[in-house]
Design a protein around this motif. Structure first.
Motif, PDB file in Angstrom:
ATOM      1  N   HIS A  70      -3.064  -5.784  -4.396  1.00 38.91           N
ATOM      2  CA  HIS A  70      -2.284  -4.558  -4.241  1.00 38.91           C
ATOM      3  C   HIS A  70      -2.783  -3.766  -3.030  1.00 38.91           C
ATOM      4  CE1 HIS A  70      -0.066  -0.941  -5.386  1.00 38.91           C
ATOM      5  NE2 HIS A  70      -1.202  -0.259  -5.331  1.00 38.91           N
ATOM      6  N   GLU A  71      -4.084  -3.598  -2.926  1.00 35.06           N
ATOM      7  CA  GLU A  71      -4.677  -2.845  -1.820  1.00 35.06           C
ATOM      8  C   GLU A  71      -4.567  -3.604  -0.502  1.00 35.06           C
ATOM      9  OE1 GLU A  71      -5.681   0.198  -2.077  1.00 35.06           O
ATOM     10  OE2 GLU A  71      -5.619   0.365  -4.254  1.00 35.06           O
ATOM     11  N   LEU A  72      -4.784  -4.902  -0.542  1.00 44.14           N
ATOM     12  CA  LEU A  72      -4.769  -5.701   0.679  1.00 44.14           C
ATOM     13  C   LEU A  72      -3.370  -5.764   1.286  1.00 44.14           C
ATOM     14  CD1 LEU A  72      -6.266  -7.479   2.674  1.00 44.14           C
ATOM     15  CD2 LEU A  72      -5.999  -9.401   1.082  1.00 44.14           C
ATOM     16  N   THR A  73      -2.348  -5.892   0.448  1.00 43.77           N
ATOM     17  CA  THR A  73      -0.977  -5.915   0.949  1.00 43.77           C
ATOM     18  C   THR A  73      -0.629  -4.609   1.648  1.00 43.77           C
ATOM     19  OG1 THR A  73      -0.326  -7.403  -0.855  1.00 43.77           O
ATOM     20  CG2 THR A  73       1.437  -6.232   0.288  1.00 43.77           C
ATOM     21  N   ALA A  74      -1.039  -3.502   1.062  1.00 42.59           N
ATOM     22  CA  ALA A  74      -0.775  -2.195   1.674  1.00 42.59           C
ATOM     23  C   ALA A  74      -1.583  -2.018   2.954  1.00 42.59           C
ATOM     24  CB  ALA A  74      -1.099  -1.081   0.680  1.00 42.59           C
ATOM     25  N   ALA A  75      -2.836  -2.474   2.958  1.00 39.62           N
ATOM     26  CA  ALA A  75      -3.674  -2.359   4.154  1.00 39.62           C
ATOM     27  C   ALA A  75      -3.086  -3.155   5.307  1.00 39.62           C
ATOM     28  CB  ALA A  75      -5.089  -2.844   3.845  1.00 39.62           C
ATOM     29  N   LEU A  76      -2.554  -4.336   5.021  1.00 35.91           N
ATOM     30  CA  LEU A  76      -1.924  -5.148   6.056  1.00 35.91           C
ATOM     31  C   LEU A  76      -0.758  -4.411   6.706  1.00 35.91           C
ATOM     32  CD1 LEU A  76      -1.999  -8.673   4.400  1.00 35.91           C
ATOM     33  CD2 LEU A  76      -2.741  -8.182   6.723  1.00 35.91           C
ATOM     34  N   ALA A  77       0.047  -3.763   5.880  1.00 36.40           N
ATOM     35  CA  ALA A  77       1.188  -3.010   6.409  1.00 36.40           C
ATOM     36  C   ALA A  77       0.716  -1.877   7.316  1.00 36.40           C
ATOM     37  CB  ALA A  77       2.034  -2.472   5.259  1.00 36.40           C
ATOM     38  N   CYS A  78      -0.350  -1.199   6.926  1.00 33.13           N
ATOM     39  CA  CYS A  78      -0.884  -0.103   7.748  1.00 33.13           C
ATOM     40  C   CYS A  78      -1.422  -0.614   9.075  1.00 33.13           C
ATOM     41  CB  CYS A  78      -1.985   0.635   6.985  1.00 33.13           C
ATOM     42  SG  CYS A  78      -1.404   1.608   5.580  1.00 33.13           S
ATOM     43  N   ILE A  79      -2.119  -1.734   9.041  1.00 33.35           N
ATOM     44  CA  ILE A  79      -2.692  -2.297  10.270  1.00 33.35           C
ATOM     45  C   ILE A  79      -1.582  -2.705  11.229  1.00 33.35           C
ATOM     46  CG2 ILE A  79      -4.008  -4.251  11.197  1.00 33.35           C
ATOM     47  CD1 ILE A  79      -5.746  -4.039   8.614  1.00 33.35           C
ATOM     48  N   ARG A  80      -0.507  -3.254  10.697  1.00 30.34           N
ATOM     49  CA  ARG A  80       0.621  -3.637  11.558  1.00 30.34           C
ATOM     50  C   ARG A  80       1.199  -2.437  12.289  1.00 30.34           C
ATOM     51  NH1 ARG A  80       2.365  -6.470   6.682  1.00 30.34           N
ATOM     52  NH2 ARG A  80       1.670  -8.653   6.800  1.00 30.34           N
ATOM     53  N   HIS A  81       1.091  -1.257  11.689  1.00 32.96           N
ATOM     54  CA  HIS A  81       1.632  -0.032  12.286  1.00 32.96           C
ATOM     55  C   HIS A  81       0.550   0.826  12.944  1.00 32.96           C
ATOM     56  CE1 HIS A  81       4.850  -1.172   9.409  1.00 32.96           C
ATOM     57  NE2 HIS A  81       5.647  -0.680  10.340  1.00 32.96           N
ATOM     58  N   ASP A  82      -0.646   0.226  13.136  1.00 29.00           N
ATOM     59  CA  ASP A  82      -1.753   0.931  13.791  1.00 29.00           C
ATOM     60  C   ASP A  82      -2.094   2.235  13.065  1.00 29.00           C
ATOM     61  OD1 ASP A  82      -3.779   1.459  15.527  1.00 29.00           O
ATOM     62  OD2 ASP A  82      -2.584   1.361  17.339  1.00 29.00           O
ATOM     63  N   ASP A  83      -2.016   2.197  11.743  1.00 27.30           N
ATOM     64  CA  ASP A  83      -2.339   3.365  10.922  1.00 27.30           C
ATOM     65  C   ASP A  83      -3.630   3.045  10.176  1.00 27.30           C
ATOM     66  OD1 ASP A  83      -2.239   5.739   9.560  1.00 27.30           O
ATOM     67  OD2 ASP A  83      -0.592   5.150   8.221  1.00 27.30           O
ATOM     68  N   LEU A  84      -4.752   3.194  10.865  1.00 22.41           N
ATOM     69  CA  LEU A  84      -6.005   2.680  10.332  1.00 22.41           C
ATOM     70  C   LEU A  84      -6.656   3.567   9.280  1.00 22.41           C
ATOM     71  CD1 LEU A  84      -7.913   0.902  13.222  1.00 22.41           C
ATOM     72  CD2 LEU A  84      -6.273   0.021  11.575  1.00 22.41           C
ATOM     73  N   GLY A  85      -6.332   4.857   9.262  1.00 25.20           N
ATOM     74  CA  GLY A  85      -6.948   5.731   8.269  1.00 25.20           C
ATOM     75  C   GLY A  85      -6.754   5.241   6.847  1.00 25.20           C
ATOM     76  N   PRO A  86      -5.510   5.109   6.392  1.00 24.77           N
ATOM     77  CA  PRO A  86      -5.292   4.588   5.041  1.00 24.77           C
ATOM     78  C   PRO A  86      -5.812   3.171   4.854  1.00 24.77           C
ATOM     79  CG  PRO A  86      -3.300   5.622   5.901  1.00 24.77           C
ATOM     80  CD  PRO A  86      -4.258   5.523   7.041  1.00 24.77           C
ATOM     81  N   ALA A  87      -5.690   2.335   5.897  1.00 24.23           N
ATOM     82  CA  ALA A  87      -6.143   0.948   5.788  1.00 24.23           C
ATOM     83  C   ALA A  87      -7.637   0.874   5.521  1.00 24.23           C
ATOM     84  CB  ALA A  87      -5.795   0.183   7.066  1.00 24.23           C
ATOM     85  N   GLU A 174      -3.741 -10.180  11.903  1.00 25.89           N
ATOM     86  CA  GLU A 174      -3.155  -8.866  12.178  1.00 25.89           C
ATOM     87  C   GLU A 174      -4.154  -7.951  12.883  1.00 25.89           C
ATOM     88  OE1 GLU A 174      -0.178  -8.194  12.103  1.00 25.89           O
ATOM     89  OE2 GLU A 174       0.807  -9.423  10.601  1.00 25.89           O
ATOM     90  N   VAL A 175      -5.417  -8.072  12.536  1.00 24.91           N
ATOM     91  CA  VAL A 175      -6.443  -7.261  13.204  1.00 24.91           C
ATOM     92  C   VAL A 175      -6.561  -7.673  14.667  1.00 24.91           C
ATOM     93  CG1 VAL A 175      -8.921  -6.801  13.311  1.00 24.91           C
ATOM     94  CG2 VAL A 175      -7.735  -6.696  11.117  1.00 24.91           C
ATOM     95  N   LEU A 176      -6.507  -8.971  14.950  1.00 25.27           N
ATOM     96  CA  LEU A 176      -6.587  -9.428  16.342  1.00 25.27           C
ATOM     97  C   LEU A 176      -5.371  -8.960  17.134  1.00 25.27           C
ATOM     98  CD1 LEU A 176      -8.047 -13.048  16.048  1.00 25.27           C
ATOM     99  CD2 LEU A 176      -9.237 -10.865  16.341  1.00 25.27           C
ATOM    100  N   ARG A 177      -4.211  -8.929  16.507  1.00 25.89           N
ATOM    101  CA  ARG A 177      -3.034  -8.381  17.173  1.00 25.89           C
ATOM    102  C   ARG A 177      -3.238  -6.902  17.490  1.00 25.89           C
ATOM    103  NH1 ARG A 177       2.273 -10.792  13.947  1.00 25.89           N
ATOM    104  NH2 ARG A 177       2.291 -12.851  14.953  1.00 25.89           N
ATOM    105  N   LEU A 178      -3.867  -6.193  16.571  1.00 26.60           N
ATOM    106  CA  LEU A 178      -4.168  -4.778  16.803  1.00 26.60           C
ATOM    107  C   LEU A 178      -5.121  -4.613  17.987  1.00 26.60           C
ATOM    108  CD1 LEU A 178      -4.209  -1.764  16.003  1.00 26.60           C
ATOM    109  CD2 LEU A 178      -6.002  -2.332  14.350  1.00 26.60           C
ATOM    110  N   LEU A 179      -6.154  -5.442  18.034  1.00 29.00           N
ATOM    111  CA  LEU A 179      -7.090  -5.379  19.158  1.00 29.00           C
ATOM    112  C   LEU A 179      -6.355  -5.620  20.480  1.00 29.00           C
ATOM    113  CD1 LEU A 179     -10.328  -7.258  17.985  1.00 29.00           C
ATOM    114  CD2 LEU A 179      -9.849  -4.814  17.949  1.00 29.00           C
ATOM    115  N   SER A 180      -5.429  -6.560  20.469  1.00 23.81           N
ATOM    116  CA  SER A 180      -4.666  -6.841  21.676  1.00 23.81           C
ATOM    117  C   SER A 180      -3.834  -5.637  22.090  1.00 23.81           C
ATOM    118  CB  SER A 180      -3.762  -8.066  21.446  1.00 23.81           C
ATOM    119  OG  SER A 180      -2.992  -8.347  22.597  1.00 23.81           O
ATOM    120  N   ARG A 181      -3.201  -4.982  21.127  1.00 22.50           N
ATOM    121  CA  ARG A 181      -2.399  -3.792  21.434  1.00 22.50           C
ATOM    122  C   ARG A 181      -3.270  -2.667  21.979  1.00 22.50           C
ATOM    123  NH1 ARG A 181      -0.040  -5.155  16.381  1.00 22.50           N
ATOM    124  NH2 ARG A 181      -1.044  -3.389  15.309  1.00 22.50           N
ATOM    125  N   ARG A 182      -4.523  -2.650  21.571  1.00 20.37           N
ATOM    126  CA  ARG A 182      -5.447  -1.615  22.050  1.00 20.37           C
ATOM    127  C   ARG A 182      -6.083  -1.975  23.400  1.00 20.37           C
ATOM    128  NH1 ARG A 182      -7.874   1.891  18.258  1.00 20.37           N
ATOM    129  NH2 ARG A 182      -6.419   2.356  16.562  1.00 20.37           N
TER     130      ARG A 182
END
Length: 285
Positions: A70-87, A174-182
């Protein structure tokens, strides 16, 4: 023996508490939690006293894994949207949940080999190896293995869920994609790879993580994300180790009920790391 007389100060007085003695049309505690289903789901196949322990330990483990998913699915969605606080909060909760999973081995290890052997044959070929939730967690964390789908063909819904997770980007992807976007240099073929294939560590990815650590003051959320991932990986390794030692303590080196080599199979997974570069860069810092 004479019965003890209790002083009034030794009991909790309810006279001044606004207790809802009559629930009216409201749900009760038991109804809200569906305890009539939960507490009747323990159905031993033998008359052995210790089988109840075995069932409850595994059911509790599945409930904790349910929360982790439950938590991991929601965290993945947050990471995809670069919303790291909740993740970050969700990943921290998963780590706390992992400690609960660790503690169940302490309870199960109170079972002796003699006690387990008294009902083991009743289990047939059923095994934790067949846990769809555990396999889904491994796929979502990044340990992909298409061969693992075969054992779930008996349940089409589980098989479909796992097949989707196998083909989809994992948490690490998804985290590596985030690093790339950053702006960190993640190789393009790592961003568009076949996600059903096992992840292979990369020197370029390790370099990107080294950059995250060296620039923690400018990108604290990525630095914190890295440490959250290490927490998850570390706890998973501890879980595997406790699993191995509990199995060794109870059945020795007998094969598992699911057909694996038991301890020998579990030992193979001890060196597995979901996020390998995060361990590699520690030597470079």
């Amino acid at each position: 023996m004479a019965s003890r007389e209790y002083d009034k100060s030794e009991r909790v007085e309810l006279a001044d508490e606004a207790v809802h003695w009559d629930l009216g049309s409201s749900l009760s505690y038991g109804e809200y939690l569906h305890l009539e289903k939960l507490l009747t789901a323990q159905q031993p196949l033998s008359s052995e006293h210790n089988e109840m322990l075995f069932i409850i330990v595994h059911q509790v483990s599945e409930l904790w894994m349910r929360l982790m998913l439950h938590e991991l699915t929601a965290a993945l969605a947050c990471i995809r949207h670069d919303d790291l606080g909740p993740a970050l909060k969700m990943l921290a909760r998963i780590s706390r949940t992992q400690t609960q999973l660790l503690s169940v081995w302490d309870v199960l290890s109170t079972m002796t080999p003699f006690e387990y052997s008294a009902f083991r044959n009743a289990l047939g070929r059923s095994s934790g190896f067949q846990s769809a939730q555990y396999r889904l967690l491994e796929f979502l964390f990044g340990n992909k293995n298409a061969q693992m789908l075969v054992v779930h063909e008996r349940d089409p819904a589980d098989h479909e869920t796992l097949a989707r997770a196998l083909a989809a980007p994992s948490l690490y992807d998804e985290v590596l994609r985030l690093l790339s976007r950053r702006g960190y240099g993640i190789p393009e073929d790592y961003l568009t790879r076949d996600f059903s294939e096992p992840y292979q560590a990369s020197k370029q990815v390790a370099g990107a993580w080294l950059g995250v650590y060296h620039n923690a003051d400018k990108g604290w959320d990525l630095y914190e994300l890295a440490e959250r991932l290490v927490d998850l990986d570390h706890n998973f390794q501890l879980w595997r180790f406790h699993h191995l030692k509990t199995v060794e303590r109870i059945i020795g080196y007998k094969p598992g009920t699911g057909g694996t080599g038991g301890v020998s199979y579990l030992a193979k997974a001890l060196e597995l790391k979901f996020f390998p570069e995060l361990w590699q860069v520690r030597t470079s810092m």
